[in-house]
Design a protein around this motif. Structure first.
Motif, mmCIF file in Angstrom:
data_model
loop_
_atom_site.group_PDB
_atom_site.id
_atom_site.type_symbol
_atom_site.label_atom_id
_atom_site.label_comp_id
_atom_site.label_asym_id
_atom_site.label_seq_id
_atom_site.Cartn_x
_atom_site.Cartn_y
_atom_site.Cartn_z
ATOM 1 N N THR A 25 0.855 -1.190 0.000
ATOM 2 C CA THR A 25 0.000 0.000 0.000
ATOM 3 C C THR A 25 0.887 1.234 0.000
ATOM 4 O OG1 THR A 25 -1.681 -1.179 1.268
ATOM 5 C CG2 THR A 25 -1.824 1.230 1.239
ATOM 6 N N VAL A 26 0.630 2.126 -0.938
ATOM 7 C CA VAL A 26 1.403 3.370 -1.011
ATOM 8 C C VAL A 26 0.430 4.539 -0.889
ATOM 9 C CG1 VAL A 26 2.977 4.783 -2.400
ATOM 10 C CG2 VAL A 26 3.086 2.277 -2.557
ATOM 11 N N ALA A 27 0.676 5.410 0.084
ATOM 12 C CA ALA A 27 -0.111 6.644 0.216
ATOM 13 C C ALA A 27 0.726 7.784 -0.351
ATOM 14 C CB ALA A 27 -0.449 6.893 1.682
ATOM 15 N N TYR A 28 0.099 8.600 -1.193
ATOM 16 C CA TYR A 28 0.866 9.666 -1.855
ATOM 17 C C TYR A 28 -0.040 10.834 -2.200
ATOM 18 C CZ TYR A 28 -1.087 7.432 -6.075
ATOM 19 O OH TYR A 28 -1.931 6.905 -7.019
ATOM 20 N N HIS A 29 0.560 11.972 -2.463
ATOM 21 C CA HIS A 29 -0.223 13.130 -2.905
ATOM 22 C C HIS A 29 0.700 14.157 -3.543
ATOM 23 C CE1 HIS A 29 1.215 15.662 0.384
ATOM 24 N NE2 HIS A 29 1.072 14.607 1.156
ATOM 25 N N GLY A 30 0.082 15.148 -4.169
ATOM 26 C CA GLY A 30 0.863 16.215 -4.790
ATOM 27 C C GLY A 30 0.189 16.684 -6.065
ATOM 28 N N THR A 31 0.920 17.460 -6.830
ATOM 29 C CA THR A 31 0.396 17.987 -8.080
ATOM 30 C C THR A 31 1.074 17.251 -9.224
ATOM 31 O OG1 THR A 31 0.206 20.122 -6.999
ATOM 32 C CG2 THR A 31 0.000 20.111 -9.398
ATOM 33 N N PRO A 32 0.377 16.294 -9.831
ATOM 34 C CA PRO A 32 1.041 15.498 -10.869
ATOM 35 C C PRO A 32 1.367 16.342 -12.097
ATOM 36 C CG PRO A 32 -1.266 14.825 -10.602
ATOM 37 C CD PRO A 32 -1.005 15.885 -9.587
ATOM 38 N N LYS A 33 2.491 16.015 -12.692
ATOM 39 C CA LYS A 33 2.916 16.692 -13.920
ATOM 40 C C LYS A 33 3.274 15.647 -14.949
ATOM 41 C CE LYS A 33 4.857 20.704 -11.636
ATOM 42 N NZ LYS A 33 4.403 20.198 -10.311
ATOM 43 N N PRO A 34 3.052 15.962 -16.231
ATOM 44 C CA PRO A 34 3.431 14.984 -17.257
ATOM 45 C C PRO A 34 4.942 14.789 -17.311
ATOM 46 C CG PRO A 34 2.591 17.028 -18.243
ATOM 47 C CD PRO A 34 2.422 17.168 -16.774
ATOM 48 N N VAL A 35 5.371 13.695 -17.898
ATOM 49 C CA VAL A 35 6.797 13.498 -18.189
ATOM 50 C C VAL A 35 7.043 13.910 -19.638
ATOM 51 C CG1 VAL A 35 7.474 11.668 -16.616
ATOM 52 C CG2 VAL A 35 6.328 11.060 -18.733
ATOM 53 N N ASP A 95 10.244 14.361 -27.022
ATOM 54 C CA ASP A 95 9.757 15.679 -26.628
ATOM 55 C C ASP A 95 8.248 15.773 -26.453
ATOM 56 O OD1 ASP A 95 11.743 17.354 -25.968
ATOM 57 O OD2 ASP A 95 11.366 18.806 -27.583
ATOM 58 N N SER A 96 7.535 14.677 -26.590
ATOM 59 C CA SER A 96 6.101 14.737 -26.341
ATOM 60 C C SER A 96 5.858 14.566 -24.841
ATOM 61 C CB SER A 96 5.379 13.659 -27.138
ATOM 62 O OG SER A 96 5.901 12.402 -26.814
ATOM 63 N N ALA A 97 4.681 15.004 -24.405
ATOM 64 C CA ALA A 97 4.342 14.894 -22.992
ATOM 65 C C ALA A 97 3.373 13.743 -22.817
ATOM 66 C CB ALA A 97 3.697 16.189 -22.518
ATOM 67 N N ASP A 98 3.587 12.931 -21.792
ATOM 68 C CA ASP A 98 2.550 11.964 -21.447
ATOM 69 C C ASP A 98 2.476 11.784 -19.953
ATOM 70 O OD1 ASP A 98 3.459 8.648 -21.183
ATOM 71 O OD2 ASP A 98 4.968 10.120 -21.738
ATOM 72 N N GLY A 99 1.395 11.119 -19.531
ATOM 73 C CA GLY A 99 1.130 10.983 -18.114
ATOM 74 C C GLY A 99 -0.088 11.809 -17.759
ATOM 75 N N TRP A 100 -0.070 12.370 -16.578
ATOM 76 C CA TRP A 100 -1.194 13.174 -16.090
ATOM 77 C C TRP A 100 -1.035 14.581 -16.653
ATOM 78 C CZ3 TRP A 100 -4.977 11.263 -12.654
ATOM 79 C CH2 TRP A 100 -5.909 12.215 -12.221
ATOM 80 N N PRO A 129 4.807 6.355 -23.595
ATOM 81 C CA PRO A 129 5.251 5.062 -23.080
ATOM 82 C C PRO A 129 5.561 5.041 -21.578
ATOM 83 C CG PRO A 129 7.091 6.213 -24.103
ATOM 84 C CD PRO A 129 5.900 7.123 -24.238
ATOM 85 N N GLN A 130 5.689 6.230 -20.949
ATOM 86 C CA GLN A 130 6.256 6.240 -19.601
ATOM 87 C C GLN A 130 5.361 6.806 -18.521
ATOM 88 O OE1 GLN A 130 10.719 7.064 -19.352
ATOM 89 N NE2 GLN A 130 10.011 8.639 -20.773
ATOM 90 N N GLY A 131 4.253 7.452 -18.908
ATOM 91 C CA GLY A 131 3.575 8.375 -18.002
ATOM 92 C C GLY A 131 2.759 7.787 -16.873
#
Ligand code: TRP
Ligand code: ZN
Length: 474
Positions: free
Chosen positions: A141-151, A156-161, A174-176
């Motif tokens: 179980t991992v508890a986490y928080h913050g302001t997600p940003k893309p990778v 040079d493209s952005a992916d993730g949140w 491929p990584q986000g």
């Protein structure tokens, strides 16, 4: 946010006008982990052993199920998360990594006991109280928080949140995936998912699979989604926005859930209307649709510049055209159900989804696949199309570039011409069927094609997949 410098080649027109010379990003091939076990033999490797993304995924365990509980505040962009991973040790494990970038981890528990943890770049290193036996099931179980940003990816493209004006566009290829949950972030590891996400009332959170429950209280709405079929982390989504919702069941019993940003609704409607017939047509060629749920998430995210084949429910940055709809849904067979073993084999995803577009056009009053092939083959030797062979893109920087899509599809067309239509379709269908819910490699595809056709196809695949420059003969 800067838009990706490249348009994905799946946008047919973009295939023909891409320039972008990009700075080479050195790949730490030398740092390839997993080849040799560490002396102690009990620390899980920090990567799955993929030379294009050496730190993606981890060694030593398999995640069977992710249970993600998220709360997203669309006005501040703040995410509060808890991830419960049901995993199985594949080696004796004194320590293991998860992939996670950004965000703050406030606690890690392994089998009910607090575990030591530290951050090391994109790795979350977890040391459980007790060493885990090989073969043993355990729960993290991992508890986490913050302001997600893309990778930012090597291309040079952005992916993730990726935050949007009304929520977030969540695409992990491929990584986000690691921007919004701790993951074993490589397609070699596939898992089932429960994704529960709470957003301000009036917004909708759309993830993969079936919507099990929706509940509003105190100005917030919680959506509970479940995907029971094995899914690679990069195909998970929890896209948030203001959406019009449409739900129905197809004649084949597939549950469809479409979420459409009202700003895209008028343009999207005539294309989304074709989804059932596209799925039926693809099923008639590739075999039964691999999942129980389907649909679309049509966001208004003009800076993103690409769509993604999120499992069961492709995600579009704007209203898709019919070719894009065909492409992303073809990925449900090729890429989602049959997954990559290594990113180098990306043509098994993009070449196949692109060829599905060619076949669709051929059978629906457009150009024949031969005409599409011929138009591409006419490109001069110096064209980007011939910059590298699709079976060997060379690095993560090239995995969404024109040769992977267009020359990847040309490879399938060359195969079709060599074996004939009947065997070609038998090969595509057998590929989807034999590896359903699992993995494939290029070598296995070549062997399958040879087995079904009874022909030696070494030269053909060698020419189209691995030979540098424009192949001599079509
Ligand atoms: N796989 C997507 C498609 O072909 C495209 C894609 C995903 C992409 N992530 C990307 C393209 C990042 C460029 C950059 O539908
Ligand atoms: Zn694609």
């Amino acid at each position: 946010m800067t838009p990706p410098r490249r348009q994905p080649a799946r946008r047919r027109t973009a295939v023909l006008r891409r320039e972008a010379v990009l700075a080479a990003v050195p790949v730490a091939v030398a740092a390839l982990i997993g080849a040799t076990a560490p002396a102690a033999g009990t620390a899980g490797a920090p990567g799955a052993g993929d030379p294009y993304f050496p730190l993606s995924g981890n060694g030593g365990y398999h995640v069977r199920h992710y249970d993600l509980t998220l709360r997203y505040d669309t006005s501040s962009g703040y995410l509060d998360g808890r991830a419960v991973l049901a995993a199985r040790a594949t080696q004796r494990l004194s320590r293991f990594d998860l992939d996670l970038t950004g965000l703050k981890v406030t606690g890690v528990i392994v089998d009910g006991l607090p575990a030591a943890h530290r951050r090391d770049g994109r790795e979350l290193v977890v040391t459980p109280r007790h060493t885990l036996r090989a073969g043993r099931d355990f729960r993290v179980t991992v508890a986490y928080h913050g302001t997600p940003k893309p990778v930012t990816d090597p291309d040079d493209s952005a992916d993730g949140w990726i935050p949007t004006d009304d929520g977030a566009f969540v695409a992990g290829e491929p990584q986000g995936a690691m921007t919004w949950f701790p993951a074993n972030n490589h397609p070699r590891d596939k898992s089932s998912y429960d994704i529960t996400i709470t957003v301000p009332q009036g917004r909708t959170a759309v993830a993969n699979g079936a919507l099990l429950a929706r509940h509003t209280a105190h100005g917030k709405t919680t959506f509970h989604w479940r995907e029971t079929q094995p899914m690679a982390a990069y195909l998970a989504t929890a896209t948030v926005g203001t959406f019009d919702i449409e739900q129905y069941t197809t004649r084949d019993g597939i549950r469809v859930y479409n979420a459409v940003d009202p700003r895209e609704a008028r343009e999207a409607a005539p294309v989304l209307k074709k989804l059932p017939s596209v799925l039926e047509w693809e099923s008639s060629l590739f075999g039964p649709y691999p999942f129980r749920s389907a649909g679309s998430i049509v966001d208004h995210a003009p800076d993103v510049g690409y769509a993604l084949e999120t499992q069961t429910r492709p995600l579009y940055d704007s209203a898709p055209d019919i070719d894009t709809l065909v492409h992303e849904n073809a990925h449900q067979w090729f890429g989602d159900s049959v997954s990559l073993t290594a990113w180098k084999d990306i043509w098994l995803n993009e070449g196949f989804a692109t060829y599905a577009e060619w076949l669709y056009e051929e059978q629906h009053g457009g150009d024949s696949a031969q005409e599409t092939f011929d138009a591409l083959y006419a490109h001069p030797a110096g064209d980007r199309l011939w910059a590298f062979p699709p079976g060997d893109p060379g690095s993560g920087e090239n995995i969404f570039d024109t040769p992977v899509y267009a020359r990847g599809a040309m490879t399938l067309h060359a195969l079709r011409k060599a074996v004939g239509d009947r065997d070609f379709l038998r090969i595509l269908r057998a590929w989807a069927t034999e590896h359903r819910g699992g993995h494939g490699t290029t070598a296995r595809f070549v062997r399958l094609a040879e087995r079904i056709s009874g022909k030696s196809l070494d030269t053909l695949f060698h020419t189209w997949l691995y030979t540098k420059g424009k192949p001599d003969s079509a």
